[in-house]
Design a protein around this motif. Structure first.
Motif, PDB file in Angstrom:
ATOM      1  N   ALA A  63       2.332   9.170  -3.951  1.00 16.15           N
ATOM      2  CA  ALA A  63       3.130  10.232  -4.572  1.00 16.15           C
ATOM      3  C   ALA A  63       4.190  10.756  -3.608  1.00 16.15           C
ATOM      4  CB  ALA A  63       2.216  11.371  -5.024  1.00 16.15           C
ATOM      5  N   LEU A  64       3.797  10.991  -2.347  1.00 15.34           N
ATOM      6  CA  LEU A  64       4.734  11.523  -1.345  1.00 15.34           C
ATOM      7  C   LEU A  64       5.905  10.577  -1.117  1.00 15.34           C
ATOM      8  CD1 LEU A  64       2.198  12.921   1.299  1.00 15.34           C
ATOM      9  CD2 LEU A  64       3.735  14.275  -0.145  1.00 15.34           C
ATOM     10  N   VAL A  65       5.625   9.271  -1.035  1.00 12.24           N
ATOM     11  CA  VAL A  65       6.679   8.270  -0.794  1.00 12.24           C
ATOM     12  C   VAL A  65       7.675   8.270  -1.949  1.00 12.24           C
ATOM     13  CG1 VAL A  65       7.108   5.793  -0.545  1.00 12.24           C
ATOM     14  CG2 VAL A  65       5.261   6.840   0.733  1.00 12.24           C
ATOM     15  N   HIS A  66       7.194   8.565  -3.160  1.00 11.51           N
ATOM     16  CA  HIS A  66       8.099   8.635  -4.315  1.00 11.51           C
ATOM     17  C   HIS A  66       8.992   9.882  -4.243  1.00 11.51           C
ATOM     18  CE1 HIS A  66       9.506   8.442  -8.498  1.00 11.51           C
ATOM     19  NE2 HIS A  66       9.274   9.747  -8.536  1.00 11.51           N
ATOM     20  N   HIS A  67       8.393  11.017  -3.904  1.00 11.29           N
ATOM     21  CA  HIS A  67       9.116  12.297  -3.981  1.00 11.29           C
ATOM     22  C   HIS A  67       9.974  12.602  -2.746  1.00 11.29           C
ATOM     23  CE1 HIS A  67       7.312  13.648  -7.736  1.00 11.29           C
ATOM     24  NE2 HIS A  67       6.143  13.226  -7.301  1.00 11.29           N
ATOM     25  N   PHE A  68       9.654  11.990  -1.604  1.00 11.49           N
ATOM     26  CA  PHE A  68      10.368  12.316  -0.359  1.00 11.49           C
ATOM     27  C   PHE A  68      10.745  11.053   0.414  1.00 11.49           C
ATOM     28  CE2 PHE A  68       7.351  15.682  -1.407  1.00 11.49           C
ATOM     29  CZ  PHE A  68       8.188  16.782  -1.463  1.00 11.49           C
ATOM     30  N   ARG A  73       0.767   6.572   8.603  1.00 12.35           N
ATOM     31  CA  ARG A  73       0.682   7.195   7.282  1.00 12.35           C
ATOM     32  C   ARG A  73       1.753   8.263   7.145  1.00 12.35           C
ATOM     33  NH1 ARG A  73      -5.755   6.926   7.952  1.00 12.35           N
ATOM     34  NH2 ARG A  73      -6.012   4.842   7.082  1.00 12.35           N
ATOM     35  N   PRO A  74       2.704   8.081   6.222  1.00 12.48           N
ATOM     36  CA  PRO A  74       3.853   8.987   6.097  1.00 12.48           C
ATOM     37  C   PRO A  74       3.457  10.432   5.812  1.00 12.48           C
ATOM     38  CG  PRO A  74       4.172   7.001   4.791  1.00 12.48           C
ATOM     39  CD  PRO A  74       2.751   6.986   5.244  1.00 12.48           C
ATOM     40  N   ILE A 107       1.957  18.802   4.847  1.00 13.28           N
ATOM     41  CA  ILE A 107       2.626  17.514   5.036  1.00 13.28           C
ATOM     42  C   ILE A 107       3.872  17.734   5.892  1.00 13.28           C
ATOM     43  CG2 ILE A 107       3.722  15.554   3.858  1.00 13.28           C
ATOM     44  CD1 ILE A 107       0.723  15.946   3.111  1.00 13.28           C
ATOM     45  N   ALA A 108       4.054  16.905   6.919  1.00  8.28           N
ATOM     46  CA  ALA A 108       5.229  17.024   7.800  1.00  8.28           C
ATOM     47  C   ALA A 108       6.413  16.240   7.220  1.00  8.28           C
ATOM     48  CB  ALA A 108       4.886  16.503   9.193  1.00  8.28           C
ATOM     49  N   LYS A 109       7.620  16.834   7.306  1.00  5.13           N
ATOM     50  CA  LYS A 109       8.818  16.159   6.804  1.00  5.13           C
ATOM     51  C   LYS A 109       9.719  15.658   7.931  1.00  5.13           C
ATOM     52  CE  LYS A 109      10.794  17.967   3.032  1.00  5.13           C
ATOM     53  NZ  LYS A 109      11.338  19.003   2.099  1.00  5.13           N
ATOM     54  N   THR A 110       9.444  16.107   9.181  1.00  4.42           N
ATOM     55  CA  THR A 110      10.240  15.646  10.325  1.00  4.42           C
ATOM     56  C   THR A 110       9.286  15.231  11.456  1.00  4.42           C
ATOM     57  OG1 THR A 110      10.356  17.791  11.458  1.00  4.42           O
ATOM     58  CG2 THR A 110      12.036  17.354   9.771  1.00  4.42           C
ATOM     59  N   GLU A 111       9.821  14.430  12.372  1.00  2.31           N
ATOM     60  CA  GLU A 111       9.015  13.980  13.533  1.00  2.31           C
ATOM     61  C   GLU A 111       8.519  15.182  14.341  1.00  2.31           C
ATOM     62  OE1 GLU A 111       8.045  11.019  14.356  1.00  2.31           O
ATOM     63  OE2 GLU A 111       9.307   9.664  13.170  1.00  2.31           O
ATOM     64  N   THR A 112       9.428  16.155  14.563  1.00  2.00           N
ATOM     65  CA  THR A 112       9.070  17.349  15.342  1.00  2.00           C
ATOM     66  C   THR A 112       7.950  18.115  14.677  1.00  2.00           C
ATOM     67  OG1 THR A 112      11.391  17.503  15.990  1.00  2.00           O
ATOM     68  CG2 THR A 112      10.025  19.426  16.437  1.00  2.00           C
ATOM     69  N   LEU A 121       0.821  -1.209   0.000  1.00  2.00           N
ATOM     70  CA  LEU A 121       0.000   0.000   0.000  1.00  2.00           C
ATOM     71  C   LEU A 121       0.859   1.267   0.000  1.00  2.00           C
ATOM     72  CD1 LEU A 121      -2.833  -0.918   2.527  1.00  2.00           C
ATOM     73  CD2 LEU A 121      -2.715  -1.359   0.090  1.00  2.00           C
ATOM     74  N   LEU A 122       2.137   1.135   0.376  1.00  2.00           N
ATOM     75  CA  LEU A 122       3.025   2.293   0.427  1.00  2.00           C
ATOM     76  C   LEU A 122       3.991   2.331  -0.770  1.00  2.00           C
ATOM     77  CD1 LEU A 122       3.858   2.473   4.239  1.00  2.00           C
ATOM     78  CD2 LEU A 122       2.189   3.780   2.954  1.00  2.00           C
ATOM     79  N   THR A 123       3.600   1.694  -1.853  1.00  2.00           N
ATOM     80  CA  THR A 123       4.432   1.687  -3.052  1.00  2.00           C
ATOM     81  C   THR A 123       4.619   3.109  -3.579  1.00  2.00           C
ATOM     82  OG1 THR A 123       3.575  -0.486  -3.647  1.00  2.00           O
ATOM     83  CG2 THR A 123       4.639   0.767  -5.398  1.00  2.00           C
ATOM     84  N   ALA A 124       5.878   3.452  -3.860  1.00  2.00           N
ATOM     85  CA  ALA A 124       6.163   4.782  -4.422  1.00  2.00           C
ATOM     86  C   ALA A 124       5.673   4.841  -5.858  1.00  2.00           C
ATOM     87  CB  ALA A 124       7.665   5.048  -4.363  1.00  2.00           C
ATOM     88  N   GLU A 125       4.970   5.918  -6.188  1.00  2.00           N
ATOM     89  CA  GLU A 125       4.477   6.111  -7.554  1.00  2.00           C
ATOM     90  C   GLU A 125       4.826   7.520  -8.018  1.00  2.00           C
ATOM     91  OE1 GLU A 125       0.408   4.774  -8.313  1.00  2.00           O
ATOM     92  OE2 GLU A 125       0.486   3.726  -6.395  1.00  2.00           O
TER      93      GLU A 125
END
Length: 340
Positions: free
Chosen positions: A128-133, A143-144, A160-165, A86-90
């Protein structure tokens, strides 16, 4: 492998659903009953589950023609790909409005699902996000990057958050209601008051789990508050701005319907029928053409504001209404001008 691990592995291959038929439920075939409760579940998929012995009523397996009655407990399991799939990068293009090392703001088109789930295993914003980041932080649902979401057929802004903080900080702002979210909606009817506030707890409709509803009793559902303001009137429909104080599923769609102004062409809540206007054939044709121009609920997440998790500066982003909503608005504007 011990049996416990094996069971966990098996569990991950299925999606589980459980429903209790509401009081007063008229006898209804279980396949039809489940289609009212599970988004994107085709009748064929439900019938396959029945053939595989994966539908139970009150603990016993049933066939697809079993009639569900009031008080029945219905369970179903659907096979689905493992979570990793389900988390396949596209390589799906993203409309990035803003980006820095901590977050990004994207403008989601109508028709794009935010995260993978039953019936939507690919083509989502998450794919899309998993592909680009790389290495996006996961929220409490794994959910990333996802801090909040909007419906598939709603267009507009998402952070969209890019870090845990950043994930923690932004999620807290949504929880504490300090973020700003303004939507633009085209609704049926002439909204009489120029502005107002809708308050009413929102929860799942027990008779149709795909819908949310406003509960008359404060003890049910979750608190929900929407502030609305009229932007422009077109007689039979009105363009409104809605600011969210809370962020419940389908909040604007449910709250506006609750005060008698269902969103234009909102199929799930009955807005895809002619709810206001005349019986003239010409008018019916006009509305049908407007539905074709805007083949979804007329809702756009226009403005998004929040405090930057690192700098503390308050950021506010604004987006234009997409072409389908703009074209529909123009069509109604012209109609109102020539028929007032």
């Amino acid at each position: 492998m011990d049996s416990g691990n094996e069971e966990t592995t098996q569990e991950e291959l299925f999606e589980h659903y459980k429903f209790v038929a509401a009081k007063g439920q008229e006898p209804l075939r279980v396949d039809k009953f489940l289609m009212n409760f599970i988004e994107n579940a085709t009748r064929n998929k439900i019938q396959q589950a029945a053939k595989q012995g994966q539908i139970w009523v009150n603990g016993a397996t049933v066939k697809q023609n079993y009639k569900v009655k009031s008080g029945d407990e219905v369970k179903v399991m659907f096979e689905h790909p493992p979570y990793e799939f389900l988390l396949t990068a596209e390589d799906i293009p993203l409309d990035v409005v803003y980006e820095d090392g901590f977050l990004l703001v994207v403008n989601k088109p109508a028709g794009m699902v935010v995260h993978p789930g039953h019936g939507n295993y690919s083509g989502t914003l998450i794919n899309a996000l998993v592909h680009h980041f790389e290495n996006l932080p996961k929220n409490s649902n794994d959910r990333p990057g996802l801090v909040h979401r909007i419906d598939k057929d709603t267009s507009g802004l998402l952070v969209i958050a890019k870090t845990e903080t950043a994930m923690t900080h932004l999620a807290n702002q949504f929880f504490e209601k300090t973020s700003e979210r303004e939507y633009v909606a085209l609704v049926w009817g002439n909204v009489e008051e120029n502005e107002g506030t809708i308050e009413g707890n929102i929860g799942r409709n027990p008779k149709n789990r795909l819908q949310m509803m406003v509960f008359p009793d404060d003890g049910q559902g979750k608190e929900a508050v929407t502030h609305y303001k009229v932007i422009e009137r077109f007689g039979y429909v009105t363009l409104v701005s809605c600011k969210l104080e809370t962020g419940r599923t389908h909040q604007i769609r449910v709250h506006m319907k609750h005060i008698g102004h269902t969103l234009f062409n909102d199929e799930r809540y009955g807005g895809d029928k002619i709810l206001k206007g005349t019986t003239f054939t010409k008018y019916k044709q006009f509305v049908e053409n407007a539905f074709k121009i805007l083949p979804r609920q007329a809702l756009h997440a226009k403005t998004l504001g929040f405090q930057h998790p690192e700098t503390g500066k308050f950021l506010r982003f604004d987006s234009e209404m997409p072409k389908d909503m703009t074209a529909c608005r123009e069509k109604w504007r012209n109609y109102a001008k020539h028929n007032s």
